[in-house]
Design a protein around this motif. Structure first.
Motif, PDB file in Angstrom:
ATOM      1  N   LEU A  98       0.766  -1.231  -0.004  1.00 42.70           N
ATOM      2  CA  LEU A  98       0.090  -0.036   0.038  1.00 42.70           C
ATOM      3  C   LEU A  98       0.762   1.414  -0.014  1.00 42.70           C
ATOM      4  N   LEU A  99       1.994   1.222   1.058  1.00 44.44           N
ATOM      5  CA  LEU A  99       2.832   2.447   0.883  1.00 44.44           C
ATOM      6  C   LEU A  99       3.889   2.579  -0.373  1.00 44.44           C
ATOM      7  N   GLY A 100       3.959   1.330  -0.958  1.00 41.58           N
ATOM      8  CA  GLY A 100       5.125   1.287  -1.959  1.00 41.58           C
ATOM      9  C   GLY A 100       5.007   2.440  -2.942  1.00 41.58           C
ATOM     10  N   GLU A 101       3.971   2.876  -3.258  1.00 44.40           N
ATOM     11  CA  GLU A 101       3.654   3.680  -4.441  1.00 44.40           C
ATOM     12  C   GLU A 101       3.710   5.124  -3.968  1.00 44.40           C
ATOM     13  N   LYS A 102       3.678   5.373  -2.649  1.00 45.89           N
ATOM     14  CA  LYS A 102       3.512   6.675  -2.286  1.00 45.89           C
ATOM     15  C   LYS A 102       4.591   7.347  -1.851  1.00 45.89           C
ATOM     16  N   ASN A 103       4.690   8.589  -2.023  1.00 45.66           N
ATOM     17  CA  ASN A 103       5.670   9.473  -1.677  1.00 45.66           C
ATOM     18  C   ASN A 103       5.420  10.228  -0.148  1.00 45.66           C
ATOM     19  N   PHE A 104       6.404   9.685   0.566  1.00 46.03           N
ATOM     20  CA  PHE A 104       6.261  10.245   1.870  1.00 46.03           C
ATOM     21  C   PHE A 104       7.619   9.974   2.661  1.00 46.03           C
ATOM     22  N   ASN A 105       7.572  10.758   3.803  1.00 42.28           N
ATOM     23  CA  ASN A 105       8.704  10.594   4.680  1.00 42.28           C
ATOM     24  C   ASN A 105       8.341   9.845   6.051  1.00 42.28           C
ATOM     25  N   THR A 106       7.453  10.355   6.502  1.00 36.43           N
ATOM     26  CA  THR A 106       7.057  10.048   7.850  1.00 36.43           C
ATOM     27  C   THR A 106       5.604   9.323   7.811  1.00 36.43           C
ATOM     28  N   PHE A 107       5.305   8.467   8.535  1.00 33.69           N
ATOM     29  CA  PHE A 107       3.994   7.885   8.688  1.00 33.69           C
ATOM     30  C   PHE A 107       3.423   7.273  10.275  1.00 33.69           C
ATOM     31  N   ARG A 108       2.572   7.076  10.379  1.00 34.06           N
ATOM     32  CA  ARG A 108       1.827   6.430  11.613  1.00 34.06           C
ATOM     33  C   ARG A 108       1.011   5.347  11.171  1.00 34.06           C
ATOM     34  N   LEU A 109       0.847   4.331  12.037  1.00 35.20           N
ATOM     35  CA  LEU A 109       0.101   3.193  11.617  1.00 35.20           C
ATOM     36  C   LEU A 109      -1.122   3.289  12.926  1.00 35.20           C
ATOM     37  N   SER A 110      -2.494   3.000  12.396  1.00 38.74           N
ATOM     38  CA  SER A 110      -3.475   3.074  13.433  1.00 38.74           C
ATOM     39  C   SER A 110      -4.389   1.776  13.199  1.00 38.74           C
ATOM     40  N   ALA A 111      -3.986   0.776  14.128  1.00 39.42           N
ATOM     41  CA  ALA A 111      -4.684  -0.466  13.844  1.00 39.42           C
ATOM     42  C   ALA A 111      -5.919  -0.412  15.018  1.00 39.42           C
ATOM     43  N   VAL A 112      -7.115  -1.156  14.296  1.00 33.42           N
ATOM     44  CA  VAL A 112      -8.246  -1.361  15.251  1.00 33.42           C
ATOM     45  C   VAL A 112      -8.625  -2.556  15.062  1.00 33.42           C
ATOM     46  N   ARG A 113      -8.967  -3.401  16.270  1.00 31.13           N
ATOM     47  CA  ARG A 113      -9.424  -4.833  15.909  1.00 31.13           C
ATOM     48  C   ARG A 113     -10.922  -4.656  16.438  1.00 31.13           C
ATOM     49  N   SER A 114     -11.664  -5.274  15.620  1.00 27.29           N
ATOM     50  CA  SER A 114     -13.084  -5.336  15.839  1.00 27.29           C
ATOM     51  C   SER A 114     -13.351  -6.825  16.458  1.00 27.29           C
ATOM     52  N   ASP A 115     -12.168  -7.446  15.946  1.00 31.64           N
ATOM     53  CA  ASP A 115     -11.937  -8.760  16.582  1.00 31.64           C
ATOM     54  C   ASP A 115     -11.051  -9.215  17.553  1.00 31.64           C
ATOM     55  N   LYS A 116     -11.286  -9.324  18.812  1.00 36.32           N
ATOM     56  CA  LYS A 116     -10.584  -9.276  19.806  1.00 36.32           C
ATOM     57  C   LYS A 116      -9.539 -10.657  19.963  1.00 36.32           C
ATOM     58  N   LYS A 117     -10.038 -11.718  18.991  1.00 36.91           N
ATOM     59  CA  LYS A 117      -9.338 -12.897  19.117  1.00 36.91           C
ATOM     60  C   LYS A 117      -8.173 -13.016  18.447  1.00 36.91           C
ATOM     61  N   PHE A 118      -7.843 -11.739  17.732  1.00 35.41           N
ATOM     62  CA  PHE A 118      -6.711 -11.721  16.802  1.00 35.41           C
ATOM     63  C   PHE A 118      -5.548 -11.590  17.840  1.00 35.41           C
ATOM     64  N   PRO A 119      -4.499 -12.535  17.876  1.00 34.55           N
ATOM     65  CA  PRO A 119      -3.543 -12.751  18.733  1.00 34.55           C
ATOM     66  C   PRO A 119      -2.667 -11.445  19.142  1.00 34.55           C
ATOM     67  N   LEU A 120      -2.503 -10.246  18.470  1.00 42.09           N
ATOM     68  CA  LEU A 120      -1.658  -9.221  18.873  1.00 42.09           C
ATOM     69  C   LEU A 120      -2.682  -8.074  19.249  1.00 42.09           C
ATOM     70  N   THR A 121      -2.449  -7.454  20.046  1.00 45.86           N
ATOM     71  CA  THR A 121      -3.274  -6.252  20.517  1.00 45.86           C
ATOM     72  C   THR A 121      -3.114  -4.927  19.392  1.00 45.86           C
ATOM     73  N   SER A 122      -3.870  -4.069  19.342  1.00 50.52           N
ATOM     74  CA  SER A 122      -3.666  -2.967  18.439  1.00 50.52           C
ATOM     75  C   SER A 122      -2.340  -2.374  18.296  1.00 50.52           C
ATOM     76  N   GLN A 123      -1.962  -2.128  19.435  1.00 53.90           N
ATOM     77  CA  GLN A 123      -0.603  -1.525  19.679  1.00 53.90           C
ATOM     78  C   GLN A 123       0.627  -2.235  19.224  1.00 53.90           C
ATOM     79  N   GLN A 124       0.630  -3.656  19.376  1.00 59.64           N
ATOM     80  CA  GLN A 124       1.410  -4.416  19.111  1.00 59.64           C
ATOM     81  C   GLN A 124       1.531  -4.671  17.252  1.00 59.64           C
TER      82      GLN A 124
END
Ligand code: ATP
Ligand code: MG
Length: 390
Positions: A98-124
């Motif tokens: 997704l980011l491969g084609e983009k022109n940028f220097n800095t980024f952030r990620l914002s994960a949200v889990r609507s399924d809490k069974k996913f083994p990692l927390t959003s922060q992880q």
């Protein structure tokens, strides 16, 4: 980049408790109708508090789809997204892609889990995927000042990733609040007040009073064009065209001399009475007008009170406290302004007094009406109504 998915988040309806299902189904239905009407091929699913549109292989006119979705009332925002399996390695790869084609220097990620069974927390998830992007693309995370944000929405079966959110009208899906009858005049205000009624989930039926053949046919043509534009919010509409000329003549002959200043207020009382009748026929619950306090002589609080007295159902006035500039800017935004400003001959300019009353007196107005066969005047107008579906 080719996106096959659209993630749609809805506004207020998330808050509606027991009725939530009803609101969601209405919105789903409206999104489907809006896309189908423009020939878009897709599949739409509700997945944990959001809608996911799966676009047909051949669909790639994102601008067209954008123009459709931005007008669906009830959507808060939507995004073109990539789908990934719900495995962290797949999510990492998809983020990179997704980011491969983009022109940028800095980024952030914002994960949200609507399924809490996913083994990692959003922060992880943020940390793991962030590190992967940093190493592979040589970029930096910056939570406050970032060039791009990647949202990662993790649901039970899939994760969806996107970088852009498009804000929409918000409000409640058209239809969930019931039906109203809007008095539409061809000016700037009433199309805007009709829009606001739709925005609160009302299905709007229109009524227009005209003095044809004493005024030109343009006013009716104008109404059709305006309603066509408003149809982008509610799909299809019904317009009642009510002949008003005979009724005006009757009022005219009964308001000679000192009483002529009450003509406009009397016209308006009859408009409300007839609209109330139409509302009954339509099983509607309220009337809508484009009045704003003090905007013109007929809209002083005193006159509004006297006009309102003629009617027994709620008259809602979405613009009541708006300034003209605010109304104009909204009219431009929803696309009705350019048509509203075209010249037309308003019914209410017929037999208009030089100095209309700004403080009509209810006793005098009622006295004048004693000389009128109110019921018959309404009946006559109603029996010559023309109904148009657009
Ligand atoms: P608009 O821009 O909506 O015409 P306006 O500022 O010209 O509003 P008025 O002409 O005083 O205001 O009308 C007040 C309201 O009465 C309108 O917003 C509309 O709801 C209703 N109305 C006025 N004329 C008509 C008409 N010919 N047919 C239907 N409704 C009307
Ligand atoms: Mg007007």
């Amino acid at each position: 980049m080719k996106f096959k998915y659209i993630i749609i988040h809805y506004a207020e309806i998330a808050l509606k408790g027991h009725n939530r299902r009803f609101f969601e189904d209405a919105l789903k239905n409206n999104i489907e109708k809006a896309l189908k009407r423009e020939g878009i091929k897709f599949l739409l699913k509700k997945i944990s508090g959001r809608f996911v549109v799966h676009l047909d292989e051949e669909e790639k006119d994102y601008e067209k789809i954008f123009n459709i979705l931005k007008n669906v009332i009830g959507i808060a925002h939507f995004s073109y997204a990539l789908r990934s399996d719900c495995k962290i390695n797949k999510i990492k790869d998809t983020a990179l892609f997704l980011l491969g084609e983009k022109n940028f220097n800095t980024f952030r990620l914002s994960a949200v889990r609507s399924d809490k069974k996913f083994p990692l927390t959003s922060q992880q998830v943020n940390e793991v995927v962030g590190e992967h992007v940093c190493t592979n693309l040589n970029k930096k995370v910056n939570l406050k000042n970032f060039d791009v944000e990647v949202v990662i929405e993790i649901t039970a079966k899939n994760a969806f990733l996107y970088t852009e959110k498009f804000g929409c009208v918000r409000g409640l899906p058209v239809g969930v609040s019931g039906k109203v009858v809007s008095l539409i005049s061809g000016g700037i205000d009433s199309p805007v007040s009709s829009f606001y009624a739709m925005k609160r989930g009302c299905n709007v039926v229109f009524v227009h009073f005209h003095s044809f053949p004493y005024t030109g046919i343009e006013s009716q043509e104008k109404i059709k064009k305006i309603v066509q534009i408003l149809n982008k919010f509610q799909f299809k509409s019904k317009i009642y065209f009510v002949p008003f000329a005979d009724l005006q003549r009757e009022i005219f002959v009964n308001t000679a001399g000192n009483f002529e200043k009450f003509r406009v207020v009397l016209y308006r009382r009859f408009m409300l009475r007839i609209a109330e009748k139409i509302c009954g026929k339509e099983n509607g619950q309220a009337l809508i007008t484009g009045d704003a306090i003090g905007q013109v002589a007929s809209q002083t609080l005193e006159n509004i009170m006297v006009i309102n007295e003629a009617c027994n159902i709620p008259v809602l006035r979405p613009l009541i406290t708006f300034d003209k500039e605010e109304i104009i800017s909204k009219a431009k935004e929803i696309g009705t302004y350019e048509i509203s400003i075209l010249p037309h001959c308003d019914t209410c300019t017929r037999y208009i007094p030089k100095h209309p009353a700004t403080k009509a007196n209810i006793e005098i107005v009622k006295k004048i009406e004693e000389n009128l066969d109110v019921d018959k005047m309404i009946e006559d107008a109603m029996s010559n109504v023309e109904i148009l579906e657009i």
